[in-house]
Write an enzyme that holds these catalytic residues in place. Sequence first.
Site, PDB file in Angstrom:
ATOM      1  N   SER A  16     -20.963  -0.712 -30.037  1.00 29.86           N
ATOM      2  CA  SER A  16     -21.139   0.245 -31.135  1.00 29.86           C
ATOM      3  C   SER A  16     -20.540  -0.274 -32.442  1.00 29.86           C
ATOM      4  O   SER A  16     -19.539  -0.981 -32.444  1.00 29.86           O
ATOM      5  CB  SER A  16     -20.456   1.568 -30.752  1.00 29.86           C
ATOM      6  OG  SER A  16     -20.302   2.396 -31.877  1.00 29.86           O
ATOM      7  N   TYR A  32     -24.795   1.680 -36.930  1.00 30.42           N
ATOM      8  CA  TYR A  32     -24.857   2.900 -37.722  1.00 30.42           C
ATOM      9  C   TYR A  32     -25.016   2.430 -39.149  1.00 30.42           C
ATOM     10  O   TYR A  32     -24.246   1.591 -39.612  1.00 30.42           O
ATOM     11  CB  TYR A  32     -23.567   3.717 -37.587  1.00 30.42           C
ATOM     12  CG  TYR A  32     -23.520   4.595 -36.346  1.00 30.42           C
ATOM     13  CD1 TYR A  32     -24.559   5.457 -36.047  1.00 30.42           C
ATOM     14  CD2 TYR A  32     -22.409   4.579 -35.511  1.00 30.42           C
ATOM     15  CE1 TYR A  32     -24.493   6.277 -34.922  1.00 30.42           C
ATOM     16  CE2 TYR A  32     -22.344   5.395 -34.387  1.00 30.42           C
ATOM     17  CZ  TYR A  32     -23.396   6.243 -34.114  1.00 30.42           C
ATOM     18  OH  TYR A  32     -23.339   7.050 -33.010  1.00 30.42           O
ATOM     19  N   THR A  92     -29.244   3.243 -34.545  1.00 30.60           N
ATOM     20  CA  THR A  92     -29.186   4.627 -34.040  1.00 30.60           C
ATOM     21  C   THR A  92     -29.673   5.586 -35.116  1.00 30.60           C
ATOM     22  O   THR A  92     -29.118   5.633 -36.220  1.00 30.60           O
ATOM     23  CB  THR A  92     -27.772   4.972 -33.562  1.00 30.60           C
ATOM     24  OG1 THR A  92     -27.465   4.116 -32.465  1.00 30.60           O
ATOM     25  CG2 THR A  92     -27.670   6.422 -33.114  1.00 30.60           C
ATOM     26  N   LYS A 105     -32.911   3.666 -31.671  1.00 27.76           N
ATOM     27  CA  LYS A 105     -32.283   4.528 -30.655  1.00 27.76           C
ATOM     28  C   LYS A 105     -32.273   5.984 -31.112  1.00 27.76           C
ATOM     29  O   LYS A 105     -31.967   6.272 -32.278  1.00 27.76           O
ATOM     30  CB  LYS A 105     -30.842   4.069 -30.401  1.00 27.76           C
ATOM     31  CG  LYS A 105     -30.079   4.910 -29.367  1.00 27.76           C
ATOM     32  CD  LYS A 105     -28.761   4.248 -28.991  1.00 27.76           C
ATOM     33  CE  LYS A 105     -28.056   4.947 -27.841  1.00 27.76           C
ATOM     34  NZ  LYS A 105     -27.226   6.079 -28.253  1.00 27.76           N
ATOM     35  N   HIS A 126     -28.519  10.900 -27.261  1.00 28.02           N
ATOM     36  CA  HIS A 126     -27.108  10.645 -27.542  1.00 28.02           C
ATOM     37  C   HIS A 126     -26.197  11.349 -26.524  1.00 28.02           C
ATOM     38  O   HIS A 126     -25.123  11.823 -26.847  1.00 28.02           O
ATOM     39  CB  HIS A 126     -26.772  11.121 -28.961  1.00 28.02           C
ATOM     40  CG  HIS A 126     -25.808  10.251 -29.709  1.00 28.02           C
ATOM     41  ND1 HIS A 126     -26.175   9.437 -30.750  1.00 28.02           N
ATOM     42  CD2 HIS A 126     -24.471  10.068 -29.576  1.00 28.02           C
ATOM     43  CE1 HIS A 126     -25.104   8.812 -31.234  1.00 28.02           C
ATOM     44  NE2 HIS A 126     -24.060   9.172 -30.532  1.00 28.02           N
TER      45      HIS A 126
HETATM   46  C1  FNR Z   1     -21.818   7.850 -27.410  1.00 29.39           C
HETATM   47  N1  FNR Z   1     -23.077   7.416 -27.823  1.00 29.39           N
HETATM   48  C2  FNR Z   1     -23.191   6.572 -28.897  1.00 29.39           C
HETATM   49  N2  FNR Z   1     -24.406   6.118 -29.287  1.00 29.39           N
HETATM   50  C3  FNR Z   1     -24.510   5.244 -30.313  1.00 29.39           C
HETATM   51  O1  FNR Z   1     -25.625   4.834 -30.626  1.00 29.39           O
HETATM   52  N3  FNR Z   1     -23.399   4.835 -30.987  1.00 29.39           N
HETATM   53  C4  FNR Z   1     -22.159   5.257 -30.683  1.00 29.39           C
HETATM   54  O2  FNR Z   1     -21.182   4.853 -31.293  1.00 29.39           O
HETATM   55  C5  FNR Z   1     -22.041   6.183 -29.618  1.00 29.39           C
HETATM   56  N4  FNR Z   1     -20.820   6.675 -29.269  1.00 29.39           N
HETATM   57  C6  FNR Z   1     -20.675   7.471 -28.156  1.00 29.39           C
HETATM   58  C7  FNR Z   1     -19.415   7.882 -27.772  1.00 29.39           C
HETATM   59  C8  FNR Z   1     -19.256   8.622 -26.605  1.00 29.39           C
HETATM   60  C9  FNR Z   1     -17.886   9.014 -26.174  1.00 29.39           C
HETATM   61  C10 FNR Z   1     -20.391   8.973 -25.834  1.00 29.39           C
HETATM   62  C11 FNR Z   1     -20.248   9.729 -24.545  1.00 29.39           C
HETATM   63  C12 FNR Z   1     -21.647   8.596 -26.241  1.00 29.39           C
HETATM   64  C13 FNR Z   1     -24.281   7.774 -27.022  1.00 29.39           C
HETATM   65  C14 FNR Z   1     -24.515   6.759 -25.909  1.00 29.39           C
HETATM   66  O3  FNR Z   1     -24.956   5.533 -26.416  1.00 29.39           O
HETATM   67  C15 FNR Z   1     -25.583   7.230 -24.919  1.00 29.39           C
HETATM   68  O4  FNR Z   1     -26.740   7.581 -25.626  1.00 29.39           O
HETATM   69  C16 FNR Z   1     -25.130   8.407 -24.033  1.00 29.39           C
HETATM   70  O5  FNR Z   1     -23.774   8.299 -23.689  1.00 29.39           O
HETATM   71  C17 FNR Z   1     -25.980   8.445 -22.764  1.00 29.39           C
HETATM   72  O6  FNR Z   1     -25.651   9.525 -21.989  1.00 29.39           O
HETATM   73  P1  FNR Z   1     -24.670   9.459 -20.700  1.00 29.39           P
HETATM   74  O7  FNR Z   1     -25.043   8.224 -19.907  1.00 29.39           O
HETATM   75  O8  FNR Z   1     -23.289   9.434 -21.226  1.00 29.39           O
HETATM   76  O9  FNR Z   1     -25.030  10.719 -19.996  1.00 29.39           O
END
Ligand code: FNR
Length: 365
Positions: free
Chosen positions: A117, A141, A167, A235, A259
């Site tokens: 990330s 981002y 994203t 994404k 997300h």
């Molecule tokens: C995320 N996700 C996420 N996505 C992204 O594009 N950049 C990011 O910095 C983050 N940060 C982030 C932090 C935390 C704590 C979580 C739980 C999720 C979303 C992540 O990439 C993904 O889409 C989801 O976590 C998928 O769902 P599950 O597997 O957690 O159910």
Amino acid sequence: MTEPDFGNVQPVDVLNLKSLEKRAEAVIGRGEFGYIVEAADDGYTKWRNMNAFKDVHMLPRVLQNVENPDQSTTFLGEKLSSPLLTAPIAGNSLAHPSGELGLAKGAKEAGIMMAQSTFASKTIAETAQVSAGAPYMFQLYMPKDWGYCQYLLDEARQANARAIILTADSTLGGYREMDIMNHYHLKGKIANLAGYNTGESGAGAGSLFKESMQKLNLGLIEKLANYAQLPIIIKGIQTPEDADAAIKAGAAGIYVSNHGGRQLDGAPGSIECLPAIAKVVDHRVPVIFDGGVQRGTHVLKALALGADLVGVGRPFSYGLALGGWQGVKSVADHLKMEIYIAMQLTGCQTIEDVKKMQCTTSFEI
Ligand code: FNR
């Protein structure tokens, strides 16, 4: 080059991925755990992500002469031991001091793809020291400062990123009440702000990103691709219309995701969005899927409904919390074991066979 500090590590005995959440809660701080586990508003979409898998039924084939199924695959030319991705997660040091270093090492040892990330707690260069030679992508981002964006893209290219994941579902942060109750905020923990003179401290991350994130548009895809000279994957795609428009605008991959239910609450489960999107994409570009994956059968269902690579988010954070990089590997190994069983029981020798498997769903494809 000195070996990075991976902190305390140990293999984690995994019964199933679901059970890791409670165990991780016991070893992570309250604010940090809240940030990882939480979803937006009432958590409906997060709940739906997990539960919608129940509405997909696999039609197993028998007498297929299958023995020792092979789950290896390739994604963007990278050979993977399994079609798995550590979904990009902000601030992995919230789970374990090794943060993205532990995640990168765990993914590398497991032979799966890692995505880092923008809001990581280790810099791209630090992470690259560990991920070197392993499949790696960088999640962007969009910053409002184009110079800072160029800096991130340069670092990602140097880190040998196979693609940039832009994203698009986070034009602002979803409303997440646990952070409010816990007085918790990620700001100040974003390592990638340190290497570039943004004129702001880590605490200024919000203002660095806010304006540009709210103005994301299709034109950005070509701009980023031209500068980065890397495939751009979008994404946060949840509709066929957006998938088609992104591909026409130059996207080299579609990442179906909501997300983890942390942004718009009220969207369907991610798996419910996948079939219609895959149909429109029609193999023009690869498709990544994430959201609620906790079982090997979930991975098979996603592949059968059109995904080429399946992302897993929180369960890897919990593995990291419980055992550092070895915990990440334990989670991947467990999931691979479940995938192996599910492939054998559905009569699939290869991942290509899984992709051809018939499924019925209670939602419209
Ligand atoms: C995320 N996700 C996420 N996505 C992204 O594009 N950049 C990011 O910095 C983050 N940060 C982030 C932090 C935390 C704590 C979580 C739980 C999720 C979303 C992540 O990439 C993904 O889409 C989801 O976590 C998928 O769902 P599950 O597997 O957690 O159910």
